[in-house]
Motif scaffolding. Structure first.
Motif, PDB file in Angstrom:
ATOM      1  N   GLU A  11       6.187   2.013  10.196  1.00 30.61           N
ATOM      2  CA  GLU A  11       5.465   2.878  11.124  1.00 30.61           C
ATOM      3  C   GLU A  11       4.102   2.265  11.459  1.00 30.61           C
ATOM      4  O   GLU A  11       3.585   2.415  12.558  1.00 30.61           O
ATOM      5  N   HIS A  12       3.505   1.574  10.460  1.00 29.03           N
ATOM      6  CA  HIS A  12       2.172   1.005  10.612  1.00 29.03           C
ATOM      7  C   HIS A  12       2.209  -0.440  11.104  1.00 29.03           C
ATOM      8  O   HIS A  12       1.383  -0.839  11.923  1.00 29.03           O
ATOM      9  N   ALA A  13       3.132  -1.225  10.563  1.00 24.22           N
ATOM     10  CA  ALA A  13       3.152  -2.659  10.854  1.00 24.22           C
ATOM     11  C   ALA A  13       4.584  -3.139  11.036  1.00 24.22           C
ATOM     12  O   ALA A  13       5.139  -3.819  10.172  1.00 24.22           O
ATOM     13  N   PRO A  14       5.215  -2.789  12.159  1.00 23.23           N
ATOM     14  CA  PRO A  14       6.606  -3.206  12.372  1.00 23.23           C
ATOM     15  C   PRO A  14       6.729  -4.712  12.470  1.00 23.23           C
ATOM     16  O   PRO A  14       5.852  -5.388  13.003  1.00 23.23           O
ATOM     17  N   MET A  15       7.814  -5.233  11.920  1.00 24.88           N
ATOM     18  CA  MET A  15       8.102  -6.650  12.064  1.00 24.88           C
ATOM     19  C   MET A  15       8.691  -6.893  13.446  1.00 24.88           C
ATOM     20  O   MET A  15       9.476  -6.073  13.945  1.00 24.88           O
ATOM     21  N   PRO A  16       8.347  -8.004  14.101  1.00 28.18           N
ATOM     22  CA  PRO A  16       8.894  -8.285  15.438  1.00 28.18           C
ATOM     23  C   PRO A  16      10.417  -8.250  15.433  1.00 28.18           C
ATOM     24  O   PRO A  16      11.054  -8.817  14.541  1.00 28.18           O
ATOM     25  N   GLY A  17      10.981  -7.532  16.396  1.00 31.99           N
ATOM     26  CA  GLY A  17      12.428  -7.487  16.521  1.00 31.99           C
ATOM     27  C   GLY A  17      13.120  -6.554  15.550  1.00 31.99           C
ATOM     28  O   GLY A  17      14.350  -6.486  15.540  1.00 31.99           O
ATOM     29  N   TYR A  18      12.351  -5.793  14.738  1.00 31.46           N
ATOM     30  CA  TYR A  18      13.007  -4.921  13.758  1.00 31.46           C
ATOM     31  C   TYR A  18      13.750  -3.802  14.476  1.00 31.46           C
ATOM     32  O   TYR A  18      13.241  -3.211  15.425  1.00 31.46           O
ATOM     33  N   ALA A  26       0.834  -1.205   0.000  1.00 34.94           N
ATOM     34  CA  ALA A  26       0.000   0.000   0.000  1.00 34.94           C
ATOM     35  C   ALA A  26       0.867   1.253   0.000  1.00 34.94           C
ATOM     36  O   ALA A  26       0.610   2.211  -0.744  1.00 34.94           O
ATOM     37  N   ALA A  27       1.907   1.250   0.835  1.00 34.50           N
ATOM     38  CA  ALA A  27       2.798   2.406   0.903  1.00 34.50           C
ATOM     39  C   ALA A  27       3.533   2.624  -0.419  1.00 34.50           C
ATOM     40  O   ALA A  27       3.702   3.769  -0.877  1.00 34.50           O
ATOM     41  N   ALA A  28       3.955   1.533  -1.054  1.00 34.89           N
ATOM     42  CA  ALA A  28       4.666   1.654  -2.327  1.00 34.89           C
ATOM     43  C   ALA A  28       3.770   2.270  -3.396  1.00 34.89           C
ATOM     44  O   ALA A  28       4.210   3.104  -4.195  1.00 34.89           O
ATOM     45  N   ALA A  58      -0.045  13.234   5.057  1.00 36.45           N
ATOM     46  CA  ALA A  58      -0.949  12.919   3.945  1.00 36.45           C
ATOM     47  C   ALA A  58      -0.671  11.526   3.390  1.00 36.45           C
ATOM     48  O   ALA A  58      -1.600  10.779   3.057  1.00 36.45           O
ATOM     49  N   LEU A  59       0.610  11.174   3.294  1.00 35.82           N
ATOM     50  CA  LEU A  59       0.979   9.845   2.816  1.00 35.82           C
ATOM     51  C   LEU A  59       0.410   8.768   3.741  1.00 35.82           C
ATOM     52  O   LEU A  59      -0.131   7.764   3.276  1.00 35.82           O
ATOM     53  N   GLU A  60       0.532   8.981   5.025  1.00 33.31           N
ATOM     54  CA  GLU A  60       0.056   7.984   5.987  1.00 33.31           C
ATOM     55  C   GLU A  60      -1.462   7.838   5.923  1.00 33.31           C
ATOM     56  O   GLU A  60      -1.992   6.732   6.059  1.00 33.31           O
ATOM     57  N   ARG A  61      -2.178   8.943   5.691  1.00 28.68           N
ATOM     58  CA  ARG A  61      -3.637   8.849   5.539  1.00 28.68           C
ATOM     59  C   ARG A  61      -4.004   8.033   4.302  1.00 28.68           C
ATOM     60  O   ARG A  61      -4.923   7.208   4.330  1.00 28.68           O
ATOM     61  N   GLU A  62      -3.278   8.247   3.203  1.00 32.81           N
ATOM     62  CA  GLU A  62      -3.550   7.502   1.975  1.00 32.81           C
ATOM     63  C   GLU A  62      -3.238   6.014   2.151  1.00 32.81           C
ATOM     64  O   GLU A  62      -3.955   5.153   1.620  1.00 32.81           O
ATOM     65  N   ILE A  63      -2.174   5.711   2.870  1.00 38.89           N
ATOM     66  CA  ILE A  63      -1.833   4.309   3.142  1.00 38.89           C
ATOM     67  C   ILE A  63      -2.946   3.650   3.951  1.00 38.89           C
ATOM     68  O   ILE A  63      -3.380   2.531   3.657  1.00 38.89           O
ATOM     69  N   ASP A  64      -3.419   4.348   4.967  1.00 32.85           N
ATOM     70  CA  ASP A  64      -4.505   3.813   5.788  1.00 32.85           C
ATOM     71  C   ASP A  64      -5.754   3.551   4.951  1.00 32.85           C
ATOM     72  O   ASP A  64      -6.443   2.542   5.136  1.00 32.85           O
ATOM     73  N   GLU A  65      -6.056   4.451   4.032  1.00 29.30           N
ATOM     74  CA  GLU A  65      -7.235   4.271   3.175  1.00 29.30           C
ATOM     75  C   GLU A  65      -7.099   3.029   2.306  1.00 29.30           C
ATOM     76  O   GLU A  65      -8.057   2.276   2.127  1.00 29.30           O
ATOM     77  N   ARG A  66      -5.903   2.813   1.761  1.00 31.65           N
ATOM     78  CA  ARG A  66      -5.680   1.616   0.939  1.00 31.65           C
ATOM     79  C   ARG A  66      -5.784   0.347   1.788  1.00 31.65           C
ATOM     80  O   ARG A  66      -6.348  -0.652   1.344  1.00 31.65           O
ATOM     81  N   LEU A  67      -5.254   0.390   2.976  1.00 28.27           N
ATOM     82  CA  LEU A  67      -5.327  -0.772   3.849  1.00 28.27           C
ATOM     83  C   LEU A  67      -6.769  -1.080   4.239  1.00 28.27           C
ATOM     84  O   LEU A  67      -7.163  -2.250   4.335  1.00 28.27           O
ATOM     85  N   GLU A  68      -7.560  -0.052   4.446  1.00 19.67           N
ATOM     86  CA  GLU A  68      -8.966  -0.260   4.775  1.00 19.67           C
ATOM     87  C   GLU A  68      -9.706  -0.931   3.624  1.00 19.67           C
ATOM     88  O   GLU A  68     -10.568  -1.790   3.845  1.00 19.67           O
ATOM     89  N   ARG A  69      -9.352  -0.569   2.384  1.00 21.64           N
ATOM     90  CA  ARG A  69     -10.003  -1.200   1.220  1.00 21.64           C
ATOM     91  C   ARG A  69      -9.625  -2.673   1.124  1.00 21.64           C
ATOM     92  O   ARG A  69     -10.463  -3.522   0.801  1.00 21.64           O
ATOM     93  N   VAL A  70      -8.360  -2.991   1.380  1.00 18.35           N
ATOM     94  CA  VAL A  70      -7.913  -4.382   1.363  1.00 18.35           C
ATOM     95  C   VAL A  70      -8.633  -5.175   2.470  1.00 18.35           C
ATOM     96  O   VAL A  70      -9.110  -6.290   2.246  1.00 18.35           O
ATOM     97  N   ALA A  71      -8.682  -4.577   3.663  1.00 16.18           N
ATOM     98  CA  ALA A  71      -9.330  -5.253   4.789  1.00 16.18           C
ATOM     99  C   ALA A  71     -10.801  -5.507   4.492  1.00 16.18           C
ATOM    100  O   ALA A  71     -11.342  -6.584   4.812  1.00 16.18           O
ATOM    101  N   GLU A  72     -11.461  -4.540   3.876  1.00 17.27           N
ATOM    102  CA  GLU A  72     -12.874  -4.711   3.533  1.00 17.27           C
ATOM    103  C   GLU A  72     -13.056  -5.846   2.523  1.00 17.27           C
ATOM    104  O   GLU A  72     -13.976  -6.653   2.624  1.00 17.27           O
ATOM    105  N   LEU A  73     -12.158  -5.912   1.541  1.00 13.51           N
ATOM    106  CA  LEU A  73     -12.222  -6.962   0.531  1.00 13.51           C
ATOM    107  C   LEU A  73     -12.078  -8.346   1.150  1.00 13.51           C
ATOM    108  O   LEU A  73     -12.803  -9.286   0.795  1.00 13.51           O
ATOM    109  N   LEU A  74     -11.156  -8.475   2.095  1.00 16.54           N
ATOM    110  CA  LEU A  74     -10.866  -9.778   2.687  1.00 16.54           C
ATOM    111  C   LEU A  74     -11.702 -10.087   3.927  1.00 16.54           C
ATOM    112  O   LEU A  74     -11.670 -11.212   4.413  1.00 16.54           O
ATOM    113  N   GLY A  75     -12.375  -9.077   4.426  1.00 15.42           N
ATOM    114  CA  GLY A  75     -13.169  -9.313   5.630  1.00 15.42           C
ATOM    115  C   GLY A  75     -12.316  -9.486   6.866  1.00 15.42           C
ATOM    116  O   GLY A  75     -12.617 -10.291   7.744  1.00 15.42           O
TER     117      GLY A  75
END
Length: 270
Positions: free
Chosen positions: A221-228, A111-113, A250-267
């Motif tokens: 910033e959104h989803a750190p890997m354990p031990g990173y 999403a960030a990319a 603004a970038l972080e808001r757009e990333i969140d919006e994309r993640l919400e769309r993915v989450a909605e798609l997958l339930g």
């Protein structure tokens, strides 16, 4: 059979994506676009579809670098067959979905990319795909020896993690992922981006690699890997690719919006 081909055929899909694929393909009215939207949320599904699209069988004049392009090339029936095959790998109780936090980190980086790529005029579809698959090597090494990989990622710095991976496996997860994608016929900028995603942003010759480096930093910033280890300097990375650091919110808001769309798609929860 080539080792990486064997690895590809046994990569398990994520449960949420697999469930959606099986639901969609059970509906005779569904089309390739609906399947494609699910395929591009899962590393195993995306890798299979893109690998086939890049094979000599389909004779593509240029390398296929996004799941959307690949699904159009292959057609609904082929994509459905590949997706069902990957989804059915879940029936094997030994399925290893990778290190803790892998899928969430992969989809957040994707999403960030896409968000960063849009800012600098690069293909968002290509960027999303490389973000999704950038840590595929981590899955491959984790499948080989989960305990050794987890121990390597517990090292306090990136350089220590790299040294631990080399000591345990003779290769880093970045190099292993790049080697697999190269063996599967992925485009050179795609392979380079994955190979260098832990290096400095200036190391990548192609813009896709620079976008991926910045995207992973945003994703952490959104989803750190354990031990990173300590997060990279986001302001410096954004400046290096021509994006004003002041755009971070603004970038972080757009990333969140994309993640919400993915989450909605997958339930699933965002």
């Amino acid at each position: 059979m080539h080792r990486y081909t064997q690895e590809l055929l046994t990569l398990p899909a994520q449960p949420a994506a697999a469930e959606q694929v099986l639901r969609i393909v059970a509906d005779s009215r569904s089309g390739v676009a609906e399947v494609a939207r699910v395929v591009e949320t899962d590393p195993a599904l995306a890798a299979r579809v893109m690998r086939l699209a890049n094979s000599p069988l389909y004779g593509a004049t240029g390398r296929v670098s996004s799941t959307r392009h690949a699904t159009v090339m292959l057609g609904a029936d082929t994509v459905r067959a590949l997706a069902v095959s990957a989804a059915c790998s879940l029936l094997d109780g030994r399925a290893d979905h990778g290190p803790d936090g892998f899928w969430r980190h992969a989809i957040t980086t994707a999403a960030a990319a896409a968000v960063v790529a849009a800012r600098i005029g690069l293909s968002t579809a290509d960027a999303f795909s490389v973000g999704l698959l950038h840590d595929l090597g981590a899955v491959l090494l984790h499948r080989r020896d989960a305990a050794a990989f987890d121990a390597a990622t517990a090292a306090p710095t990136i350089s220590d993690q790299v040294a631990a991976e080399l000591a345990a496996f003779g290769v880093t997860h970045a190099a292993e992922g790049a080697a697999a994608l190269d063996a599967w016929g992925f485009p050179a900028p795609f392979v380079e981006a994955v190979a260098l995603h832990q290096h400095g942003v200036e190391h990548a010759q192609h813009a896709l690699g620079r976008v991926l480096r910045v995207a992973e930093a945003l994703a952490l910033e959104h989803a750190p890997m354990p031990g990173y280890p300590t997060l990279p300097d986001l302001d410096r990375l954004l400046y290096a690719i021509g994006v004003p650091p002041g755009d971070l919110d603004a970038l972080e808001r757009e990333i969140d919006e994309r993640l919400e769309r993915v989450a909605e798609l997958l339930g699933v929860d965002a």
